[in-house]
Design a protein around this motif. Sequence first.
Motif, PDB file in Angstrom:
ATOM      1  N   SER A 155       0.803  -1.212   0.000  1.00 38.68           N
ATOM      2  CA  SER A 155       0.000   0.000   0.000  1.00 38.68           C
ATOM      3  C   SER A 155       0.839   1.266   0.000  1.00 38.68           C
ATOM      4  O   SER A 155       0.283   2.356  -0.135  1.00 38.68           O
ATOM      5  CB  SER A 155      -0.955   0.024   1.200  1.00 38.68           C
ATOM      6  N   ARG A 156       2.154   1.128   0.124  1.00 36.92           N
ATOM      7  CA  ARG A 156       3.046   2.274   0.138  1.00 36.92           C
ATOM      8  C   ARG A 156       3.749   2.391  -1.204  1.00 36.92           C
ATOM      9  O   ARG A 156       4.315   1.427  -1.716  1.00 36.92           O
ATOM     10  CB  ARG A 156       4.070   2.148   1.263  1.00 36.92           C
ATOM     11  N   ALA A 157       3.753   3.570  -1.759  1.00 34.92           N
ATOM     12  CA  ALA A 157       4.340   3.787  -3.072  1.00 34.92           C
ATOM     13  C   ALA A 157       5.820   3.431  -3.101  1.00 34.92           C
ATOM     14  O   ALA A 157       6.319   2.898  -4.098  1.00 34.92           O
ATOM     15  CB  ALA A 157       4.130   5.241  -3.503  1.00 34.92           C
ATOM     16  N   ARG A 158       6.526   3.710  -2.013  1.00 34.18           N
ATOM     17  CA  ARG A 158       7.964   3.493  -1.991  1.00 34.18           C
ATOM     18  C   ARG A 158       8.345   2.031  -2.022  1.00 34.18           C
ATOM     19  O   ARG A 158       9.526   1.714  -2.225  1.00 34.18           O
ATOM     20  CB  ARG A 158       8.583   4.163  -0.767  1.00 34.18           C
ATOM     21  N   ASP A 159       7.414   1.121  -1.837  1.00 35.19           N
ATOM     22  CA  ASP A 159       7.712  -0.303  -1.819  1.00 35.19           C
ATOM     23  C   ASP A 159       7.682  -0.946  -3.197  1.00 35.19           C
ATOM     24  O   ASP A 159       8.024  -2.120  -3.330  1.00 35.19           O
ATOM     25  CB  ASP A 159       6.743  -1.039  -0.905  1.00 35.19           C
ATOM     26  N   TYR A 160       7.310  -0.210  -4.225  1.00 38.11           N
ATOM     27  CA  TYR A 160       7.212  -0.773  -5.560  1.00 38.11           C
ATOM     28  C   TYR A 160       8.475  -0.527  -6.356  1.00 38.11           C
ATOM     29  O   TYR A 160       9.098   0.537  -6.267  1.00 38.11           O
ATOM     30  CB  TYR A 160       5.995  -0.221  -6.302  1.00 38.11           C
ATOM     31  N   ASP A 161       8.836  -1.517  -7.152  1.00 37.37           N
ATOM     32  CA  ASP A 161      10.071  -1.472  -7.918  1.00 37.37           C
ATOM     33  C   ASP A 161       9.921  -0.768  -9.258  1.00 37.37           C
ATOM     34  O   ASP A 161      10.881  -0.145  -9.737  1.00 37.37           O
ATOM     35  CB  ASP A 161      10.583  -2.897  -8.168  1.00 37.37           C
ATOM     36  N   TYR A 162       8.775  -0.896  -9.879  1.00 38.54           N
ATOM     37  CA  TYR A 162       8.581  -0.391 -11.233  1.00 38.54           C
ATOM     38  C   TYR A 162       7.327   0.450 -11.312  1.00 38.54           C
ATOM     39  O   TYR A 162       6.297   0.127 -10.714  1.00 38.54           O
ATOM     40  CB  TYR A 162       8.483  -1.554 -12.231  1.00 38.54           C
ATOM     41  N   TRP A 163       7.427   1.502 -12.106  1.00 38.84           N
ATOM     42  CA  TRP A 163       6.327   2.444 -12.294  1.00 38.84           C
ATOM     43  C   TRP A 163       6.162   2.775 -13.758  1.00 38.84           C
ATOM     44  O   TRP A 163       7.141   2.896 -14.492  1.00 38.84           O
ATOM     45  CB  TRP A 163       6.593   3.742 -11.526  1.00 38.84           C
ATOM     46  N   GLY A 164       4.920   2.922 -14.175  1.00 38.06           N
ATOM     47  CA  GLY A 164       4.643   3.434 -15.494  1.00 38.06           C
ATOM     48  C   GLY A 164       4.681   4.947 -15.512  1.00 38.06           C
ATOM     49  O   GLY A 164       4.941   5.611 -14.495  1.00 38.06           O
ATOM     50  N   GLN A 165       4.418   5.500 -16.672  1.00 31.60           N
ATOM     51  CA  GLN A 165       4.492   6.953 -16.840  1.00 31.60           C
ATOM     52  C   GLN A 165       3.230   7.666 -16.382  1.00 31.60           C
ATOM     53  O   GLN A 165       3.248   8.888 -16.215  1.00 31.60           O
ATOM     54  CB  GLN A 165       4.766   7.286 -18.314  1.00 31.60           C
ATOM     55  N   GLY A 166       2.161   6.938 -16.198  1.00 27.40           N
ATOM     56  CA  GLY A 166       0.913   7.508 -15.751  1.00 27.40           C
ATOM     57  C   GLY A 166      -0.023   7.836 -16.892  1.00 27.40           C
ATOM     58  O   GLY A 166       0.400   8.130 -18.009  1.00 27.40           O
TER      59      GLY A 166
END
Length: 122
Positions: A104-115
């Motif tokens: 549930s925390r953003a900082r715990d994710y490894d990969y992100w899309g551009q939105g």
Amino acid sequence: QVQLVESGGGLVQAGGSLRVSCAASGRTFNNYAMGWFRQAPGKERDFVAGINLNSGRTYYADSVRGRFTISRDNARNTVYLQMHSLKPEGTAVYYCVMGPTVYSRARDYDYWGQGTQVTVSS
């Protein structure tokens, strides 16, 4: 490396529906989790929904439970977020994420899309 590309954002009236998609490419991990965060202007990124890619187990923020549905098509390496009964406060950039499990925390994710931008008019 993994690339996540969101699509399907747009303008919708309050009460309407929209489906956003996230396609994963590059090296992917089927035992990972994927999900969605959203960020409204001037606000922090909030968890929306997540799904375990193997089991299909889903998780939702209380604010969207019953209105949004997350699903996955592992053959297509794609995750969807079907949004119903959209509210103006749902206006945000929606980000696709991938990580070892659903957090549930953003900082715990490894990969992100551009939105992808979702705008809900009243």
